[in-house]
Design an enzyme around this catalytic site. Structure first.
Site, PDB file in Angstrom:
ATOM      1  N   LYS A 155       5.625 -11.582  -2.057  1.00 28.16           N
ATOM      2  CA  LYS A 155       4.994 -11.749  -3.487  1.00 28.16           C
ATOM      3  C   LYS A 155       6.226 -12.278  -4.368  1.00 28.16           C
ATOM      4  O   LYS A 155       7.404 -12.155  -4.337  1.00 28.16           O
ATOM      5  CB  LYS A 155       4.921 -10.270  -4.227  1.00 28.16           C
ATOM      6  CG  LYS A 155       3.817 -10.198  -5.532  1.00 28.16           C
ATOM      7  CD  LYS A 155       3.649  -8.867  -5.871  1.00 28.16           C
ATOM      8  CE  LYS A 155       2.835  -8.654  -7.158  1.00 28.16           C
ATOM      9  NZ  LYS A 155       2.395  -7.201  -7.421  1.00 28.16           N
ATOM     10  N   SER A 184      -2.521  -6.655  -8.283  1.00 29.35           N
ATOM     11  CA  SER A 184      -1.865  -8.268  -8.701  1.00 29.35           C
ATOM     12  C   SER A 184      -1.421  -8.648  -7.349  1.00 29.35           C
ATOM     13  O   SER A 184      -1.152  -9.937  -7.455  1.00 29.35           O
ATOM     14  CB  SER A 184      -0.778  -7.876  -9.853  1.00 29.35           C
ATOM     15  OG  SER A 184       0.129  -6.751  -9.219  1.00 29.35           O
ATOM     16  N   SER A 200      -1.549  -1.931  -7.111  1.00 32.05           N
ATOM     17  CA  SER A 200      -1.447  -3.640  -6.663  1.00 32.05           C
ATOM     18  C   SER A 200      -1.310  -4.038  -5.614  1.00 32.05           C
ATOM     19  O   SER A 200      -1.235  -5.059  -4.896  1.00 32.05           O
ATOM     20  CB  SER A 200      -0.268  -4.203  -7.557  1.00 32.05           C
ATOM     21  OG  SER A 200      -0.975  -4.331  -8.984  1.00 32.05           O
TER      22      SER A 200
END
Lengths: 493, 93
Positions: free
Chosen positions: A82, A157, A181
């Site tokens: 990420k 996310s 997330s």
């Protein structure tokens, strides 16, 4: 082997092929790159990657292995991150215009640990801007698609991390989890995702969103991948004073031991979670089947009560936005971020750079967080939320006096359609109802794939364990995996 | 309904908002605060606040200097720089 035959193999299986000499890291990395190049235009899981660098790392890994000097089980396995986890010399944008050109001058501790284990750190994965969102739609660089249905969101996310793994574009990925997330996108994409106990994994080099809630964790195709990845990531770090000196055990071996020699576990179902009107019938049905499976292997299912669970979402959004408004104050246009060109003086640089650099959701949360911390409102909102946070923690302590693990749906519904909720922030926040308590309490939790709703949309369930009981969590996930093959199904791409 | 003075709050946050943004946030945040209101009715007497979920307090280490970034890497992302320092618009006339 071609790219499609390798794409969905679990990382632990690939590692065994590397160890036996049936596969080289160069072959694996080439297939990963080819697949990412082929699919990313549709999925937009990756913001970018450096293919030459990946191949150079793969060659070095093969050389090590040839010399019998492999650095660990996962030596030669590519891992994509990420884009809020720092990799030296690589762009670290957090999905924001604010950091569009920011190149990290250092490695996050987890990156150091993965490199020391011989893993090939590559690829920057898309995310909601500064990890604020549940759909990967708030990214400045465009939204990500769910590989199971490109019209739907992969969750967020860490949507890029989940979509890349589910689409077979990287055998292991990392995300971060502040309110769900990792677990929510894992459920939406039909894969495993684990949020470790707060303090298990160093946050050094993770761009801070809400510091008392954030944790880095892995996505994987099977329980063993997640367990072995945790062995690489965990450990106390002098650079993160919130990292905890808990002993790091060989999770993958311990869970097998617990499975064969251990007693049947007692799983607690929070009665409040199943009263929710918002629970999708397909998710409810999948949960019934999960309960039936565990009963079938001789485990006990018990009702537990979490009487303050209806307070979790407001408590979370007060605390998370308060911490975010403070953390994001560092992005000021002065030292290393976007700087507005139209600012009239030094103070105006702050206002204009932040106004231009942040997107709509981030600004909304900065305003909300600033408000709940501001003079006159601090006690009514922020302090009150911290008090209720204690009540929520007590609920779980009490439940763990009666059961080994808490079992819940990961999300109230399967993946929703892109664009459907982005205009209604409150509805988006309510999607986090089952995942935020482990963040507020610091408890470890995993999302496990457990079937499909109509239209081939994955559903996941969540297990929550007491602090530092990751082995218990993984053991229960593995016990389910042994009798179910949902995790072996893959999207048609 | 609780009212957020968006203009004042944005000023505290050093955040420039357009008129449209102010109107949008004003309506949305009003609804969100209304939803938060459930917290105010909870009895929390005798409860200690939880600031973080970690049993650690006062983590200390030896005060030993370790190497850090030089000026070069530390300033590599600066929007403007001169003589190993971040350059900003004039502050004092």
């Amino acid at each position: 082997m071609n790219q499609d035959s390798l794409a969905y193999l679990p990382a632990s299986k690939l590692a065994r092929l590397l160890a036996s000499g049936e596969l080289t890291s160069v072959e694996l990395s080439r297939s990963v790159l080819e697949r990412a190049e082929h699919l990313n235009a549709q999925v937009n899981a990756f913001l970018g990657w450096d293919g030459e660098d990946l191949m150079a790392q793969a060659e070095a890994s093969d050389k090590r292995r040839k010399a019998d000097k492999a650095l660990g089980f996962f030596d030669g396995i590519p891992v994509a991150l990420k884009n809020n986890i720092a990799v030296k010399g690589s762009l670290l944008t957090c999905g924001s215009r604010m950091l569009e050109n920011f190149v990290s001058p250092y490695d996050a501790t987890v990156v150091e640990r993965m490199k020391a284990a011989g893993m090939l750190v590559w690829g920057r994965l898309n995310m909601d801007e500064f990890a604020m969102g549940s759909s990967t739609e708030t990214s400045y660089f465009g939204s990500t698609a769910n590989p199971w249905d490109l019209t739907r969101t992969p969750g967020g996310s860490s949507g890029g991390s989940a979509a890349a793994l589910a689409a077979g574009m990287s055998p292991i990925t990392l995300g971060s989890d502040t309110g769900g997330s990792i677990r929510q996108p894992a459920a939406f994409c039909g894969i495993y995702g684990l949020k470790p106990t707060y303090g298990r994994v160093s946050r050094y080099g993770l761009v801070a969103f809400a510091s008392s809630l954030d944790q880095i964790g892995p996505f994987g195709h099977c329980v063993e991948d997640v367990a072995r990845m945790m062995e690489v990531l965990c450990g106390v770090d002098p650079k993160d004073s919130s990292s905890y000196p808990a002993p790091v055990s060989p999770f993958h071996a311990e869970l097998e031991l617990a499975l064969t020699g251990g007693r049947p576990m007692v799983l607690g179902l929070p009665v409040e979670y199943f009263k929710e009107d918002g629970l999708d019938p397909a998710v409810r049905r999948a949960m019934d089947e999960v309960v039936a499976y565990y009963k079938g292997i001789g485990w006990q299912i018990k009702d537990v009560s979490l009487p303050n669970s209806h307070l979790a979402v407001p408590t979370y959004y007060v605390i998370a936005t308060a911490e975010a408004s403070s953390n994001l104050a560092r992005f000021d246009g002065i030292r290393y971020t976007h700087r507005s060109e139209s600012a009239s003086d030094a103070v105006d640089v702050y206002f204009k750079s932040r106004g231009e650099g942040f997107g709509e959701e981030v600004k909304r949360r900065i305003i909300l967080g600033t408000f709940v911390l501001s003079s006159g409102y601090h006690d009514a909102y922020y302090l009150k939320a911290q008090l209720v946070r204690t009540l929520i923690r007590n609920d779980f302590s009490k439940a763990f006096g009666e059961v080994d693990l808490v079992l819940t749906p990961t999300t109230p519904s399967p993946a929703f359609v892109r664009g459907e909720r982005i205009t209604d922030p409150l509805q988006m926040y309510l999607n986090d109802i089952y995942t935020i308590c482990p963040n507020l309490t610091g408890l470890p939790a995993i999302s496990v794939p457990c079937g499909f709703a109509s239209q081939n949309l994955p559903v996941g369930f969540q297990l929550i364990a007491p602090h530092f009981e990751e082995v218990r969590l993984l053991t229960a996930a593995r016990a389910y995996e042994k009798g179910n093959d949902w995790h072996t199904r893959h999207p048609a791409l | 309904m609780e009212h957020i003075d968006i203009g004042y709050t944005a000023k505290l946050a050093r955040l420039e908002l357009s008129k449209d943004e102010q109107e949008l946030y004003s309506a949305q945040l009003g609804r969100i605060l209304e939803y938060f209101h459930v917290l105010s009715s909870v009895d929390t007497s005798g409860v200690e606040p939880t600031a973080h979920a970690n049993p650690l307090h006062n983590v200390l280490r030896e005060d030993v200097a370790v190497p850090g970034f030089g000026a070069g890497p530390a300033l590599a992302n600066a929007p403007q720089q001169r003589e190993d320092q971040v350059l900003v618009p004039r502050v004092i006339e």
